[in-house]
Design an enzyme around this catalytic site. Structure first.
Site, PDB file in Angstrom:
ATOM      1  CG  HIS A 125     -51.586 -15.995  -6.017  1.00 12.06           C
ATOM      2  ND1 HIS A 125     -51.681 -15.855  -4.648  1.00 12.06           N
ATOM      3  CD2 HIS A 125     -52.270 -14.939  -6.527  1.00 12.06           C
ATOM      4  CE1 HIS A 125     -52.399 -14.782  -4.358  1.00 12.06           C
ATOM      5  NE2 HIS A 125     -52.764 -14.217  -5.489  1.00 12.06           N
TER       6      HIS A 125
ATOM      7  CG  ASP B 104     -49.144  -5.721  -5.902  1.00 10.82           C
ATOM      8  OD1 ASP B 104     -50.210  -5.972  -6.505  1.00 10.82           O
ATOM      9  OD2 ASP B 104     -48.057  -6.233  -6.224  1.00 10.82           O
TER      10      ASP B 104
END
Length: 451
Positions: free
Chosen positions: A15, A366
């Site tokens: 992130h 993902d």
């Protein structure tokens, strides 16, 4: 009032990296930008500030200043973070006001759904930075807006597929793992749901996405209630300027320097994936059986049976095992011809941006759809096939390496990789689509017309 942007991110390296690169892109528009995450995250940032860094930094406490183990403490940490974070960030924003440097816009990433409420309570506009592909945003949007039952039903029939706007048909194995009950981190899906609920409170919210227009043109326009804008690929700008590489010195770079062009297989499975001892042995066997040179990043947490594996690799004189490297630096090196990857979005965009074909071994989150897009849409790689026990055998890895690095199939993938590399550089360059989108965002905030 001159804009002052606050970029907030969850304290995980996957992130931090894209959020940090976005903050620097935003600072390039000439406005004040402050980057903020937890105290622990700032202590372990892989890219420490430099004297010419255009950003300011403002760490905030979360009660875990010495860090935490995501696998063991994930649910508790996220619950505690959701309590401590809003208080700490509110205090941080107020401190900037008292210093005469008020925050005029907050940008926040995944797993921080409470930021929107904090910003609203303080009367400050905010915008979400989506750090996964636009395709995944589309999937979650439909899942949380009436399609959860049909998407979940794919769990019962792995051979069936679903067609969502702007995306290719998707089967169970190509959807984000958090959606399904078998996933080990159900608390993550709850946090993502809260994010979409926060976006629903806004009228046609703006979402900035770590992608670029040419890469995901259909997906970026697939959700009519949200205005998505590509601002990626969010990787260090030095690797997007058309240079073949950035000159540095390290043991692994010196090793790469001694190898022929496009001859080395680079292997890395990210900062969170941990493979079994059996899987590590199969990968080692496949790499050694391929007869190719390889650079393999094996973190300490992934090092089951690592001493024996490293001894075999050292004896073979065909590979180098390291615990860390600058991934974009390695990928941009002329000797690297293939990337064996877990297909995290950061790794995928880095591979696309420097034009290196991939062998995909997705694990969770993902990564499944990222691998699908790499193989079937962008055609820059292949996906490894697992056996009935979920293990990739050595022969399968060898087969995929040959497909990517040899013959007509390999040549076609390299051509496609070059094409997407050029498009990525064009998007991020002066006047490119992502460059324009970042500047348009900054201008609208400055003019007070964005929200």
């Amino acid at each position: 009032m001159a804009p002052h942007f606050l970029v907030l991110t969850y304290p995980a390296q996957g992130h931090i990296n894209p959020a940090l690169h976005f903050a620097r892109c935003l600072a390039g528009t000439g406005h004040r930008v402050t980057f903020s995450s937890t105290i622990y995250a700032h202590r372990r940032m892989l890219e420490p500030p430099t004297p010419d860094d255009p950003l300011s930094y403002a760490p905030f406490p979360d009660g875990y200043d010495d860090g935490f183990d995501f696998d063991k403490e994930g649910p508790k940490y996220l619950a505690d973070f959701n309590q401590a974070g809003p208080v700490a960030v509110s205090d941080l924003v107020r401190s900037f006001s008292h210093e005469g440097r008020p925050i005029t816009c907050v940008i926040y990433t995944l797993l921080l759904p409470w930021v929107a409420d904090v910003a609203r309570d303080l009367g400050i506009p905010c915008c979400h930075l989506w750090i996964q592909p636009a395709a995944v945003f589309v999937i979650y949007h439909h899942y949380f807006h009436g399609s959860d039952a049909i998407i979940s039903s794919l769990n019962k029939d792995p051979s069936s597929s679903i067609k969502l706007p702007g995306l290719p048909p998707l089967t169970h194995r190509e959807l984000p793992s958090f959606i399904f009950p078998s996933d080990s981190y159900p608390f993550v899906l709850s946090s993502i749901k809260q994010l979409f609920q926060a976006l629903d409170k806004e009228e046609k919210p703006h979402v900035l996405v770590n992608t670029f227009d040419a890469l995901e043109e259909s997906a970026l326009r697939a959700v009519h209630s949200v205005q998505m804008a590509g601002v990626g690929p969010l990787i260090p700008s030095a690797f997007l300027g058309g240079k073949s590489r950035v000159e540095t010195s390290s043991d692994y770079i010196e090793w790469l320097e001694s190898k022929q062009k496009s001859s080395v297989v680079y292997v890395s499975f990210g900062t969170l994936s941990a493979l079994s001892k059996q899987q590590m042995e199969e990968i080692a066997n496949g790499l050694l059986e391929s007869g190719r040179m390889f650079l393999w990043v094996v973190r300490e947490a992934q090092n089951e049976g690592g001493d024996e594996i490293q001894a075999r690799i050292s004896a073979s004189k065909r590979g180098l095992v390291v615990s860390w490297c600058s991934q974009v630096e390695v990928l941009s090196h002329p000797s690297v011809g293939c990337f064996v990857s877990h297909c995290g979005w950061n790794s995928t965009t880095e591979s696309l941006a420097v034009g290196v074909p991939m062998v995909c071994f997705p694990q969770w989150s993902d990564q499944q759809i990222n691998a699908k897009l790499v193989e079937e849409v962008w055609k820059t790689g292949v996906r490894l096939v697992v056996d009935e026990d979920g293990v990739v055998k050595s022969g399968e890895l060898k087969r995929c390496l040959e497909e990517v690095m040899e013959g007509e199939s390999g040549e076609e993938m390299r051509k496609n990789a070059d094409k997407w590399r050029d498009k990525a550089r064009e998007a991020a360059g002066e006047g490119g689509s992502s460059d324009r989108n970042v500047k348009a965002f900054a201008d609208k905030v400055k003019d007070g017309g964005f929200f």
